[in-house]
Design a protein around this motif. Structure first.
Motif, PDB file in Angstrom:
ATOM      1  N   LYS A   1       0.936  -1.242   0.154  1.00  0.00           N
ATOM      2  CA  LYS A   1       0.081  -0.099   0.234  1.00  0.00           C
ATOM      3  C   LYS A   1       0.881   1.223  -0.046  1.00  0.00           C
ATOM      4  N   TRP A   2       0.420   2.470  -0.482  1.00  0.00           N
ATOM      5  CA  TRP A   2       1.113   3.684  -0.746  1.00  0.00           C
ATOM      6  C   TRP A   2       1.721   3.984   0.591  1.00  0.00           C
ATOM      7  N   GLU A   3       0.838   3.957   1.567  1.00  0.00           N
ATOM      8  CA  GLU A   3       0.979   4.181   2.948  1.00  0.00           C
ATOM      9  C   GLU A   3       2.302   3.753   3.644  1.00  0.00           C
ATOM     10  N   ASP A   4       2.428   2.419   3.177  1.00  0.00           N
ATOM     11  CA  ASP A   4       3.733   1.723   3.682  1.00  0.00           C
ATOM     12  C   ASP A   4       5.009   2.239   2.883  1.00  0.00           C
ATOM     13  N   ILE A   5       4.745   2.657   1.682  1.00  0.00           N
ATOM     14  CA  ILE A   5       5.745   3.094   0.782  1.00  0.00           C
ATOM     15  C   ILE A   5       6.361   4.437   1.302  1.00  0.00           C
ATOM     16  N   ARG A   6       5.261   5.196   1.554  1.00  0.00           N
ATOM     17  CA  ARG A   6       5.383   6.565   2.099  1.00  0.00           C
ATOM     18  C   ARG A   6       6.346   6.600   3.397  1.00  0.00           C
ATOM     19  N   ASP A   7       5.783   5.603   4.254  1.00  0.00           N
ATOM     20  CA  ASP A   7       6.294   5.617   5.667  1.00  0.00           C
ATOM     21  C   ASP A   7       7.848   5.040   5.562  1.00  0.00           C
ATOM     22  N   ALA A   8       8.187   4.152   4.759  1.00  0.00           N
ATOM     23  CA  ALA A   8       9.583   3.477   4.711  1.00  0.00           C
ATOM     24  C   ALA A   8      10.440   4.547   4.153  1.00  0.00           C
ATOM     25  N   ILE A   9       9.952   5.112   3.320  1.00  0.00           N
ATOM     26  CA  ILE A   9      11.071   6.186   2.439  1.00  0.00           C
ATOM     27  C   ILE A   9      11.124   7.429   3.528  1.00  0.00           C
ATOM     28  N   ARG A  10       9.947   7.711   4.259  1.00  0.00           N
ATOM     29  CA  ARG A  10      10.542   8.888   5.259  1.00  0.00           C
ATOM     30  C   ARG A  10      11.358   8.442   6.384  1.00  0.00           C
ATOM     31  N   LYS A  11      11.125   7.397   6.766  1.00  0.00           N
ATOM     32  CA  LYS A  11      12.032   6.756   7.867  1.00  0.00           C
ATOM     33  C   LYS A  11      13.344   6.653   7.445  1.00  0.00           C
ATOM     34  N   LEU A  12      13.673   6.726   6.047  1.00  0.00           N
ATOM     35  CA  LEU A  12      15.049   6.776   5.585  1.00  0.00           C
ATOM     36  C   LEU A  12      15.610   8.269   5.215  1.00  0.00           C
ATOM     37  N   MET A  13      14.567   9.018   5.102  1.00  0.00           N
ATOM     38  CA  MET A  13      14.928  10.331   4.519  1.00  0.00           C
ATOM     39  C   MET A  13      14.890  11.328   5.681  1.00  0.00           C
ATOM     40  N   VAL A  14      14.083  11.335   6.863  1.00  0.00           N
ATOM     41  CA  VAL A  14      13.842  12.327   7.739  1.00  0.00           C
ATOM     42  C   VAL A  14      14.051  11.884   9.259  1.00  0.00           C
ATOM     43  N   GLY A  15      14.666  12.542   9.858  1.00  0.00           N
ATOM     44  CA  GLY A  15      14.691  12.326  11.433  1.00  0.00           C
ATOM     45  C   GLY A  15      15.799  11.394  11.893  1.00  0.00           C
ATOM     46  N   GLU A  16      15.867  11.223  12.911  1.00  0.00           N
ATOM     47  CA  GLU A  16      17.175  10.520  13.754  1.00  0.00           C
ATOM     48  C   GLU A  16      17.454   9.392  13.174  1.00  0.00           C
ATOM     49  N   GLU A  17      16.540   8.420  13.141  1.00  0.00           N
ATOM     50  CA  GLU A  17      16.745   6.926  12.577  1.00  0.00           C
ATOM     51  C   GLU A  17      17.474   7.063  11.092  1.00  0.00           C
ATOM     52  N   ALA A  18      17.051   7.883  10.271  1.00  0.00           N
ATOM     53  CA  ALA A  18      17.543   8.143   8.926  1.00  0.00           C
ATOM     54  C   ALA A  18      19.046   8.380   9.312  1.00  0.00           C
ATOM     55  N   LEU A  19      19.467   9.369  10.014  1.00  0.00           N
ATOM     56  CA  LEU A  19      20.879   9.816  10.196  1.00  0.00           C
ATOM     57  C   LEU A  19      21.707   8.416  10.795  1.00  0.00           C
ATOM     58  N   GLU A  20      21.217   7.766  11.541  1.00  0.00           N
ATOM     59  CA  GLU A  20      22.008   6.531  11.948  1.00  0.00           C
ATOM     60  C   GLU A  20      22.352   5.569  10.727  1.00  0.00           C
ATOM     61  N   LEU A  21      20.883   5.430  10.067  1.00  0.00           N
ATOM     62  CA  LEU A  21      21.164   4.208   8.819  1.00  0.00           C
ATOM     63  C   LEU A  21      22.253   4.875   7.777  1.00  0.00           C
ATOM     64  N   ARG A  22      21.872   6.173   7.620  1.00  0.00           N
ATOM     65  CA  ARG A  22      22.910   6.649   6.652  1.00  0.00           C
ATOM     66  C   ARG A  22      24.205   6.658   7.045  1.00  0.00           C
ATOM     67  N   SER A  23      24.415   6.627   8.414  1.00  0.00           N
ATOM     68  CA  SER A  23      26.039   6.692   8.823  1.00  0.00           C
ATOM     69  C   SER A  23      26.667   5.217   8.872  1.00  0.00           C
ATOM     70  N   LYS A  24      25.815   4.216   8.863  1.00  0.00           N
ATOM     71  CA  LYS A  24      26.071   2.916   8.808  1.00  0.00           C
ATOM     72  C   LYS A  24      26.377   2.220   7.589  1.00  0.00           C
ATOM     73  N   ALA A  25      25.348   3.059   6.525  1.00  0.00           N
ATOM     74  CA  ALA A  25      25.739   2.809   5.111  1.00  0.00           C
ATOM     75  C   ALA A  25      27.061   3.545   4.372  1.00  0.00           C
ATOM     76  N   LYS A  26      27.213   4.853   5.157  1.00  0.00           N
ATOM     77  CA  LYS A  26      28.426   5.385   4.635  1.00  0.00           C
ATOM     78  C   LYS A  26      29.764   4.718   5.087  1.00  0.00           C
ATOM     79  N   LYS A  27      29.646   4.067   6.231  1.00  0.00           N
ATOM     80  CA  LYS A  27      30.709   3.241   6.792  1.00  0.00           C
ATOM     81  C   LYS A  27      30.815   2.013   5.743  1.00  0.00           C
TER      82      LYS A  27
END
Length: 487
Positions: A423-449
């Motif tokens: 569903k579109w809501e799940d797509i929106r939520d997953a994208i925002r989780k990785l693009m906005v907020g604290e969790e996004a920064l943490e995941l991005r930092s692990k990915a950069k490593k």
């Protein structure tokens, strides 16, 4: 004094599918960069994938040998002019295609007779290559196109059948004896594995199983396995594969990193419908980590209703995006495309994926978790929204979300070549989780490593560089020993 040892010559024989041919070409480039004479064997309609990309590399010389694909009279049910796995939409046709590839054995033998190479690197799904190599008394190396983790999961599934402990398709079970706690549902397993492995399955599934078992037996008899991975990514699983399953294996990836120039990145695979500069100019106009890239690889099909859900999810996420759409299901998308002009770029057909992922503007990759795409995402330091479809993609999702923790799942639960049901809501939520907020920064930092570790692995002295060097050294010694034995 004996004759000077000849330059090592390796022949590569990939499965005719984009996801297998592209990394094989990269591997051939790596061998060539180590001064190994390299030859790729393919069929007429697949040859351009190699020749086009090789025209842009002036530094490496790689020969391409073309062998005829069996005609429609020889290859049961394969229409004339179809020579690539990517062209099939049913499991039945895919099985017929793999059966047809066994008819290439004689042509492969003629190539080896002509070139007298020192080693044959062949795709896992071309198991007859082990017999061909034995006939010429040379080592056969297997190329899987996937990672250690999924090989270990597959091994555990077949040996221990943990899915038999659950009664329903959507109940989770634990995969035993792995270094991490990994859980799956029965519905996320391939059709051929979903039932009891010893029960009668429908014909297509039992034929798939037959092909798979034959491939595993041929692999067990082969010289060893080349893996497009690097030690730092999955060290416990590389050890498990070597010590528990008992395979000799060399990690030489991420192989896509051999393409350093933009031109080389752009030329990988098929012709893109977008100009390299148009694509880069669009990305250059965006801020770092601000763009979502969405692509489902070359085999998955996306239903019309799912296309609409993705469009709504992207729009609701309020992020800029590049969306790769294949096939004809672009119904109702034109209106959406006008609405998101400037904010969204839709690429129809083939996209220069590594070029895109490597751009600083990309903040998230929505992926089907095919191993090439997953590893390209990791080696470009991009966190992922995982949306597995079929093959071993549900296993790769677990590696990203549970072991490496560089992504979040969109909620896919059904092993099925058709992308649908999210569903579109799940797509929106997953994208925002990785693009906005604290969790996004943490995941991005692990990915950069992960990106840093990947780049270090392929540099001189890195783990993958050393593994490849020692493999080439070993093949040279094997070749010299065999030559002296013949002399």
């Amino acid at each position: 004094m004996g004759a000077e040892p000849q330059r090592l010559h390796v022949v590569f024989f990939p499965l005719m599918a984009a996801g297998h041919m592209i990394p094989t070409l990269d591997i051939a480039k790596l061998f060539a960069a180590h001064h190994v004479k390299t030859t790729i064997v393919t069929t007429p309609l697949n040859a351009p994938t190699f020749t086009k990309a090789l025209n842009t590399t002036t530094t490496t010389t790689i020969d391409v040998e073309v062998i005829p694909f069996p005609n429609s009279n020889e290859a049961d049910g394969i229409p004339e002019g179809i020579e690539n796995f990517d062209q099939f939409t049913s499991n039945e046709m895919a099985v017929k295609f793999l059966k047809a590839t066994t008819l290439l054995q004689q042509s492969l033998e003629q190539i080896l007779e002509k070139h007298k190479p020192d080693c044959l690197v062949a795709d896992m799904l071309l198991p007859f290559a082990t017999d061909v190599a034995a006939k010429f008394n040379i080592p056969r190396l297997v190329f899987h196109g996937t990672n250690y983790f999924s090989q270990c999961v597959t091994h555990s599934m077949i040996k221990y059948e943990p899915f038999k402990t659950v009664s329903s398709d959507d109940e989770e079970f634990l995969i035993p004896y792995l270094p991490h706690e990994v859980k799956l549902m029965k519905s996320q397993l391939p059709d051929m594995m979903r039932g009891d492995l010893d029960m009668d399955m429908d014909i297509v599934n039992s034929e798939w199983m037959e092909i798979f078992v034959r491939a595993m037996e041929a692999e067990a008899k082969s010289y060893g396995v080349i893996v497009n991975s690097f030690h730092e990514l999955e060290p416990e699983y590389a050890d498990y594969y070597r010590n528990v399953i008992g395979r000799r294996a060399w990690s030489i990836g991420p192989v896509s990193l051999c393409n350093r120039e933009n031109e080389a990145k752009f030329q990988r695979g098929k012709d893109s419908c977008i100009d390299e500069h148009e694509c880069l100019n669009w990305l250059n106009s965006k801020k770092p980590n601000s763009v979502v890239y969405i692509c489902f690889g070359s085999l998955a099909q996306v239903s019309n209703s799912q296309v609409e859900e993705i469009a709504m999810g992207l729009e609701a996420s309020e992020q800029d995006f590049i969306w790769v759409l294949r096939g004809s299901n672009t119904k109702n998308i034109e209106e959406f495309e006008k609405r998101v002009e400037g904010k969204g770029l839709i690429i129809r057909g083939w996209a220069p994926q590594v070029l895109i992922l490597d751009h600083e503007a990309i903040g998230t990759f929505v992926t089907h978790c095919g191993w090439n795409s997953t590893l390209e995402g990791l080696s470009c330091g991009v966190p992922m929204v995982t949306w597995p479809v079929f093959a071993e993609q549900f296993y790769n999702e677990k590696l990203v979300t549970q072991v490496l923790e560089t992504g979040v799942g969109v909620g896919a639960k059904e092993w099925n070549r058709m992308v649908e049901g999210i569903k579109w809501e799940d797509i929106r939520d997953a994208i925002r989780k990785l693009m906005v907020g604290e969790e996004a920064l943490e995941l991005r930092s692990k990915a950069k490593k992960m990106k840093e570790l990947a780049r270090m692995a392929v540099e001189v002295g890195g783990s993958s560089y050393c593994d490849l060097s020692s493999l080439i050294q070993e093949l040279s010694s094997y070749n010299n020993a065999t030559t002296y034995a013949r002399d």
